[in-house]
Design a protein around this motif. Structure first.
Motif, short mmCIF file in Angstrom:
data_model
loop_
_atom_site.label_atom_id
_atom_site.label_comp_id
_atom_site.label_asym_id
_atom_site.label_seq_id
_atom_site.Cartn_x
_atom_site.Cartn_y
_atom_site.Cartn_z
N ALA A 2 0.91 -1.22 0.00
CA ALA A 2 -0.19 -0.13 0.10
C ALA A 2 0.87 0.98 0.13
O ALA A 2 0.58 2.12 -0.89
CB ALA A 2 -0.87 0.15 1.22
N GLU A 3 1.95 1.12 0.73
CA GLU A 3 2.79 2.41 0.72
C GLU A 3 3.63 2.64 -0.54
O GLU A 3 3.63 3.77 -0.95
CB GLU A 3 3.82 2.06 1.76
CG GLU A 3 3.33 2.58 3.24
CD GLU A 3 4.40 1.78 4.28
OE1 GLU A 3 5.81 1.60 3.98
OE2 GLU A 3 4.13 2.01 5.36
N ILE A 4 3.85 1.28 -1.29
CA ILE A 4 4.43 1.65 -2.44
C ILE A 4 3.50 2.14 -3.43
O ILE A 4 3.79 2.92 -4.35
CB ILE A 4 5.03 0.29 -3.11
CG1 ILE A 4 6.38 -0.34 -2.14
CG2 ILE A 4 5.45 0.25 -4.42
CD1 ILE A 4 6.71 -1.70 -2.51
N ALA A 5 2.29 1.63 -3.46
CA ALA A 5 1.08 2.29 -4.33
C ALA A 5 1.08 3.70 -4.08
O ALA A 5 0.79 4.26 -5.03
CB ALA A 5 -0.11 1.33 -4.25
N ALA A 6 0.89 4.24 -2.96
CA ALA A 6 0.76 5.51 -2.60
C ALA A 6 1.83 6.38 -2.97
O ALA A 6 1.51 7.42 -3.59
CB ALA A 6 0.49 5.65 -1.01
N GLU A 7 3.07 5.95 -2.99
CA GLU A 7 4.25 6.86 -3.34
C GLU A 7 4.10 6.65 -4.88
O GLU A 7 4.27 7.90 -5.36
CB GLU A 7 5.54 5.84 -2.93
CG GLU A 7 6.69 6.50 -3.30
CD GLU A 7 8.00 6.22 -2.65
OE1 GLU A 7 8.95 6.15 -3.36
OE2 GLU A 7 7.92 5.44 -1.45
N ALA A 8 3.92 5.83 -5.63
CA ALA A 8 3.67 5.65 -6.93
C ALA A 8 2.62 6.75 -7.53
O ALA A 8 3.03 7.41 -8.54
CB ALA A 8 3.58 4.21 -7.66
N GLU A 9 1.42 6.68 -7.00
CA GLU A 9 0.35 7.42 -7.10
C GLU A 9 0.75 9.13 -6.93
O GLU A 9 0.70 9.86 -7.61
CB GLU A 9 -0.99 7.13 -6.47
CG GLU A 9 -2.24 7.86 -6.89
CD GLU A 9 -3.21 7.19 -6.31
OE1 GLU A 9 -4.03 8.20 -5.92
OE2 GLU A 9 -3.41 6.26 -5.57
N GLY A 10 1.49 9.33 -5.96
CA GLY A 10 1.99 10.72 -5.93
C GLY A 10 2.91 11.01 -6.70
O GLY A 10 2.91 12.24 -7.05
N GLN A 11 3.90 10.27 -7.16
CA GLN A 11 4.69 10.37 -8.32
C GLN A 11 4.04 10.89 -9.42
O GLN A 11 4.48 11.75 -10.27
CB GLN A 11 5.99 9.23 -8.46
CG GLN A 11 6.98 9.65 -9.21
CD GLN A 11 7.89 10.66 -8.61
OE1 GLN A 11 8.19 10.96 -7.35
NE2 GLN A 11 8.51 11.62 -9.44
N ARG A 12 3.05 9.94 -9.86
CA ARG A 12 2.27 10.29 -11.10
C ARG A 12 1.60 11.77 -10.74
O ARG A 12 1.58 12.30 -11.89
CB ARG A 12 1.00 8.94 -11.15
CG ARG A 12 2.01 8.08 -12.06
CD ARG A 12 0.50 7.28 -12.32
NE ARG A 12 -0.18 6.69 -11.30
CZ ARG A 12 -0.05 5.46 -10.71
NH1 ARG A 12 0.85 4.61 -11.01
NH2 ARG A 12 -0.79 5.06 -9.74
N ALA A 13 1.16 11.93 -9.87
CA ALA A 13 0.44 13.19 -9.54
C ALA A 13 1.40 14.33 -9.78
O ALA A 13 1.11 15.48 -10.35
CB ALA A 13 -0.25 13.42 -8.22
N LYS A 14 2.55 14.21 -9.36
CA LYS A 14 3.68 15.25 -9.54
C LYS A 14 4.04 15.44 -10.87
O LYS A 14 4.08 16.48 -11.21
CB LYS A 14 4.84 14.74 -8.56
CG LYS A 14 5.98 15.82 -8.40
CD LYS A 14 6.92 15.18 -7.96
CE LYS A 14 8.42 16.07 -8.30
NZ LYS A 14 9.79 15.52 -7.56
N GLU A 15 4.28 14.30 -11.61
CA GLU A 15 4.30 14.48 -12.95
C GLU A 15 3.37 15.25 -13.69
O GLU A 15 3.60 16.09 -14.66
CB GLU A 15 4.97 13.18 -13.53
CG GLU A 15 6.04 12.49 -12.88
CD GLU A 15 6.14 10.97 -13.49
OE1 GLU A 15 5.27 10.43 -14.03
OE2 GLU A 15 7.15 10.34 -13.06
#
Length: 137
Positions: free
Chosen positions: A94-107
């Motif tokens: 869940a932490e990995i998924a949240a981090e990836a989603e945050g990175q996509r939002a940043k991009e």
């Protein structure tokens, strides 16, 4: 002597016990002895219960009871450890998924900023060209 000493003497003077003092004392001793006997009987009852419990842990019953208890404890421990590992893995995923989603939002935000910047540059250039063209007339 003063009043305090007189009161103290009166309070501590020797008095003869009442006529039924001996009878009351003997009755109280008998009652306490009866209560003591009752406590002893209760202790024997507890001792019988305890002996029944301890008899379960004497051979051969002890072998089977202890084997069953140890097996249950082992199974509970293994299940608990496995469930804890699954929980930790789910949390990590869940932490990995949240981090990836945050990175996509940043991009996406950065991409939107680049588009907005390019559009503003085009608009600024048109305004500048219009102003220069108006000044040249």
């Amino acid at each position: 002597m003063n009043r305090f000493e007189d009161e103290l003497k009166n309070a501590l003077r020797r008095e003869e016990p009442s006529a039924d003092f001996t009878d009351r004392l003997m009755a109280r001793i008998a009652a306490e002895a009866g209560a003591e006997r009752q406590k002893d009987k209760e202790k024997e009852g507890r001792r019988d219960w305890w002996q029944t419990v301890t008899a379960l842990f004497q051979p051969p019953q002890m072998k089977w009871a202890m084997a069953g208890a140890m097996a249950a404890l082992l199974i509970a421990s293994v299940v608990g450890v496995n469930r804890y590992r699954e929980y930790r893995e789910e949390k990590r995923q869940a932490e990995i998924a949240a981090e990836a989603e945050g990175q996509r939002a940043k991009e996406q935000v950065m991409f939107a900023m680049r588009i907005a910047s390019a559009k503003l540059n085009v608009a600024q250039k048109k305004v500048k060209d219009t102003l220069q063209h108006d000044d040249g007339k």
